[in-house]
Scaffold this motif. Structure first.
Motif, mmCIF file in Angstrom:
data_model
loop_
_atom_site.group_PDB
_atom_site.id
_atom_site.type_symbol
_atom_site.label_atom_id
_atom_site.label_comp_id
_atom_site.label_asym_id
_atom_site.label_seq_id
_atom_site.Cartn_x
_atom_site.Cartn_y
_atom_site.Cartn_z
ATOM 1 N N VAL A 158 0.848 -1.195 0.000
ATOM 2 C CA VAL A 158 0.000 0.000 0.000
ATOM 3 C C VAL A 158 0.884 1.246 0.000
ATOM 4 O O VAL A 158 0.626 2.216 -0.730
ATOM 5 C CB VAL A 158 -0.950 -0.004 1.208
ATOM 6 N N VAL A 159 1.940 1.228 0.797
ATOM 7 C CA VAL A 159 2.867 2.368 0.846
ATOM 8 C C VAL A 159 3.504 2.604 -0.522
ATOM 9 O O VAL A 159 3.554 3.737 -1.013
ATOM 10 C CB VAL A 159 3.957 2.120 1.918
ATOM 11 N N ILE A 160 3.989 1.549 -1.176
ATOM 12 C CA ILE A 160 4.638 1.708 -2.482
ATOM 13 C C ILE A 160 3.697 2.370 -3.490
ATOM 14 O O ILE A 160 4.117 3.197 -4.307
ATOM 15 C CB ILE A 160 5.113 0.345 -3.021
ATOM 16 N N GLY A 161 2.420 2.029 -3.415
ATOM 17 C CA GLY A 161 1.452 2.556 -4.365
ATOM 18 C C GLY A 161 0.975 3.967 -4.086
ATOM 19 O O GLY A 161 0.223 4.538 -4.895
ATOM 20 N N LEU A 162 1.402 4.559 -2.991
ATOM 21 C CA LEU A 162 0.931 5.903 -2.648
ATOM 22 C C LEU A 162 1.431 6.974 -3.606
ATOM 23 O O LEU A 162 0.735 7.937 -3.906
ATOM 24 C CB LEU A 162 1.364 6.262 -1.219
ATOM 25 N N TRP A 165 -1.294 -3.178 -17.432
ATOM 26 C CA TRP A 165 -2.609 -2.547 -17.210
ATOM 27 C C TRP A 165 -2.468 -1.225 -16.472
ATOM 28 O O TRP A 165 -3.102 -0.228 -16.835
ATOM 29 C CB TRP A 165 -3.487 -3.518 -16.425
ATOM 30 N N ALA A 166 -1.610 -1.197 -15.437
ATOM 31 C CA ALA A 166 -1.449 0.041 -14.661
ATOM 32 C C ALA A 166 -0.815 1.142 -15.504
ATOM 33 O O ALA A 166 -1.167 2.321 -15.376
ATOM 34 C CB ALA A 166 -0.601 -0.230 -13.412
ATOM 35 N N ARG A 167 0.110 0.751 -16.384
ATOM 36 C CA ARG A 167 0.776 1.755 -17.218
ATOM 37 C C ARG A 167 -0.145 2.294 -18.306
ATOM 38 O O ARG A 167 -0.190 3.500 -18.563
ATOM 39 C CB ARG A 167 2.035 1.162 -17.860
ATOM 40 N N ALA A 212 -0.832 5.154 -14.358
ATOM 41 C CA ALA A 212 -0.310 5.370 -13.007
ATOM 42 C C ALA A 212 0.375 4.070 -12.578
ATOM 43 O O ALA A 212 -0.213 3.251 -11.879
ATOM 44 C CB ALA A 212 -1.428 5.738 -12.031
ATOM 45 N N PRO A 213 1.606 3.851 -13.011
ATOM 46 C CA PRO A 213 2.249 2.558 -12.777
ATOM 47 C C PRO A 213 2.380 2.191 -11.309
ATOM 48 O O PRO A 213 2.401 0.999 -10.969
ATOM 49 C CB PRO A 213 3.619 2.712 -13.446
ATOM 50 N N GLU A 214 2.449 3.201 -10.430
ATOM 51 C CA GLU A 214 2.578 2.871 -9.006
ATOM 52 C C GLU A 214 1.351 2.154 -8.454
ATOM 53 O O GLU A 214 1.440 1.428 -7.453
ATOM 54 C CB GLU A 214 2.864 4.146 -8.192
ATOM 55 N N PHE A 273 0.864 -1.758 -7.488
ATOM 56 C CA PHE A 273 1.200 -2.360 -6.210
ATOM 57 C C PHE A 273 -0.019 -2.486 -5.303
ATOM 58 O O PHE A 273 -0.034 -3.322 -4.405
ATOM 59 C CB PHE A 273 2.340 -1.580 -5.555
ATOM 60 N N TRP A 274 -1.040 -1.678 -5.540
ATOM 61 C CA TRP A 274 -2.291 -1.880 -4.809
ATOM 62 C C TRP A 274 -2.987 -3.138 -5.305
ATOM 63 O O TRP A 274 -3.607 -3.862 -4.521
ATOM 64 C CB TRP A 274 -3.183 -0.650 -4.957
ATOM 65 N N ALA A 275 -2.883 -3.409 -6.599
ATOM 66 C CA ALA A 275 -3.457 -4.652 -7.130
ATOM 67 C C ALA A 275 -2.718 -5.861 -6.568
ATOM 68 O O ALA A 275 -3.339 -6.856 -6.166
ATOM 69 C CB ALA A 275 -3.403 -4.648 -8.656
ATOM 70 N N PHE A 276 -1.401 -5.789 -6.536
ATOM 71 C CA PHE A 276 -0.635 -6.880 -5.924
ATOM 72 C C PHE A 276 -0.985 -7.009 -4.441
ATOM 73 O O PHE A 276 -1.100 -8.110 -3.906
ATOM 74 C CB PHE A 276 0.874 -6.621 -6.068
ATOM 75 N N GLY A 277 -1.136 -5.860 -3.774
ATOM 76 C CA GLY A 277 -1.469 -5.864 -2.353
ATOM 77 C C GLY A 277 -2.812 -6.502 -2.066
ATOM 78 O O GLY A 277 -3.015 -7.061 -0.976
ATOM 79 N N ALA A 278 -3.745 -6.435 -3.018
ATOM 80 C CA ALA A 278 -5.046 -7.074 -2.820
ATOM 81 C C ALA A 278 -4.891 -8.583 -2.649
ATOM 82 O O ALA A 278 -5.622 -9.219 -1.879
ATOM 83 C CB ALA A 278 -5.967 -6.769 -4.004
ATOM 84 N N VAL A 279 -3.921 -9.166 -3.351
ATOM 85 C CA VAL A 279 -3.639 -10.593 -3.181
ATOM 86 C C VAL A 279 -3.149 -10.855 -1.759
ATOM 87 O O VAL A 279 -3.569 -11.808 -1.094
ATOM 88 C CB VAL A 279 -2.592 -11.060 -4.205
ATOM 89 N N GLY A 280 -2.245 -10.001 -1.270
ATOM 90 C CA GLY A 280 -1.750 -10.145 0.096
ATOM 91 C C GLY A 280 -2.833 -9.967 1.135
ATOM 92 O O GLY A 280 -2.861 -10.676 2.151
#
Length: 413
Positions: free
Chosen positions: A302-306, A372-374, A379-381, A384-391
């Motif tokens: 979540v932090v990385i995606g901010l 997809w994010a790019r 907004a490429p950052e 990481f929220w999409a990856f974080g959803a898995v976590g």
């Protein structure tokens, strides 16, 4: 109550020569592996001319084979003996790293990476089996924390050494550098590692008996459900060596050397804090530790995606490392405690099964989500929220798993 009065210094003292020989050789193996891993995708893209999604997928598949094979190679290491297993593993690793360097075709590159995967899969359960077998029950939490600390010394040094090699000589020279580190590891095993007193060793068991016990683990719902859920947490870790690497170099225009350093912050924090974390959380149950670890790891993403910033990305890596430390202090100890005598490496090989699944997940979703994010979000950052959803899903599932089985245990007692 007596255990809680034992000092940290007393916990750390008294480990045997095979314990240290195995773990220090693992340090060099990790320097080699984590030196290669951050540059593998850029190497495949820039030197071997793979497209980004294919390169990320190859990296994810490599991790899947490395950690997936441990559930078989652990059984093999118990049968062969840890010293001979380590010697074979290091020979395969050296050949694999040199093979990637000299390979002249896609097929030969994949073949060389397969040798790396096979060697790395054998070394893991041999080292953790040594820790389990040479440590007393009281020392095992710190024993595994020492193991994981040294793994992460390699995880910190490897990317930074390879980053310097890339800056000075280019991407390709990382692979013979990794082979040289493996030569040091092999020398340590040859010179210093000896199996224990045969009278104290667990009796050798027939391969058929080991296979029966192996199938028994695979058919235990409680363990297999836990493994699948933990894989969600490890998928976050492996994005550091795939989508996160390309995010830093392509989207934030960070040099490969600096990107390697940011990735190595995870290992750097673990080096300084892992043994202390193992000591402070030694009374936690595994069930509690893993769901908290997954939740904290998700918070790091979540932090990385901010914000699209290298500093923010580095902060997210640090947060993730806290969760990883909590996980590692408990999970290996838990599986080792379940292992009957003579089956330590096989059980501890299964500790890497969720890591294998996590690498596979990361490899297959990393490229599409990054694209997809790019393109769609611009907004490429936010990838990481999409990856974080898995976590987050993994953390929720682990909490539910812990709650359900705690209630079952209470009814059974």
């Amino acid at each position: 109550m007596v255990e809680q009065r034992v000092s940290l210094r007393e916990y750390v003292s008294g480990f045997s020569r095979p314990f240290w020989a195995a773990n220090i050789s693992e340090l060099f193996e990790r320097i080699a592996f984590y030196g290669m891993t951050p540059v593998l995708v850029p190497y495949l893209v820039q030197v071997r001319h793979f497209d980004e999604s294919s390169a990320i997928r190859v990296g994810g598949n490599l991790g899947f084979i490395v950690y997936g094979l441990t559930i078989l190679s652990g059984m093999f290491a118990d049968w062969l003996g840890y010293r001979r297993a380590m010697m074979l593993a290091y020979a395969l690793l050296a050949a694999g790293y040199l093979g990637v360097w000299v390979a002249g075709s896609f097929t030969l590159v994949v073949a060389a990476l397969t040798l790396v995967a096979c060697g790395a899969s054998i070394i893991k359960p041999a080292i953790t089996g040594t820790v389990q077998r040479t440590c007393s029950e009281q020392r095992r939490p710190v024993g595994f924390s020492i193991y994981y600390t040294l793994v992460n010394v390699g995880g910190f040094l490897g990317p930074n050494i390879s980053g310097a090699v890339v800056a000075a000589f280019g991407l390709a020279l990382v692979f013979p550098t990794s082979a040289a580190a493996i030569a040091f590891a092999l020398a340590l095993v040859l010179l210093l590692y000896r199996e224990g007193d045969p009278a104290r060793e667990a009796p050798k068991r027939r391969l058929g008996e080991l296979l029966r016990d192996f199938i028994g683990i695979l058919t235990t719902p409680r363990l297999m459900t836990l493994f699948i859920l933990v894989a969600g947490f490890w998928s976050l870790f492996f994005q550091f060596y795939g989508a996160f690497t390309t995010y830093l170099t392509q989207d934030l225009h960070v040099s490969q050397q600096r990107a390697n350093f940011i990735i190595s912050l995870d290992a750097g924090l673990i080096i300084t804090c892992q043994v202390i974390m193992g000591y402070l959380t030694r009374s936690w149950t595994t069930a509690r530790a893993v769901w908290i670890a997954a939740f904290i790891g998700t918070a790091g993403y979540v932090v990385i995606g901010l914000r699209a910033s290298a500093w923010v990305a580095a902060a997210g890596v640090v947060v993730f490392a806290i969760g990883e430390m909590i996980y590692s202090a408990h999970f290996y100890k838990y599986l080792g405690s379940l292992a009957p005598e003579g089956q330590e490496a096989m059980y501890l090989g299964f500790a890497f099964f969720p890591i294998a699944l996590g690498s596979l997940i990361a490899g297959w979703i990393g490229g599409p989500i990054a694209g997809w994010a790019r393109t769609s979000l611009q907004a490429p950052e936010k990838m990481f929220w999409a990856f974080g959803a898995v976590g987050l899903a993994a953390a929720a599932g682990l909490w539910l798993h812990a709650t359900v089985y705690a209630a079952r245990d209470a009814r059974a007692s």
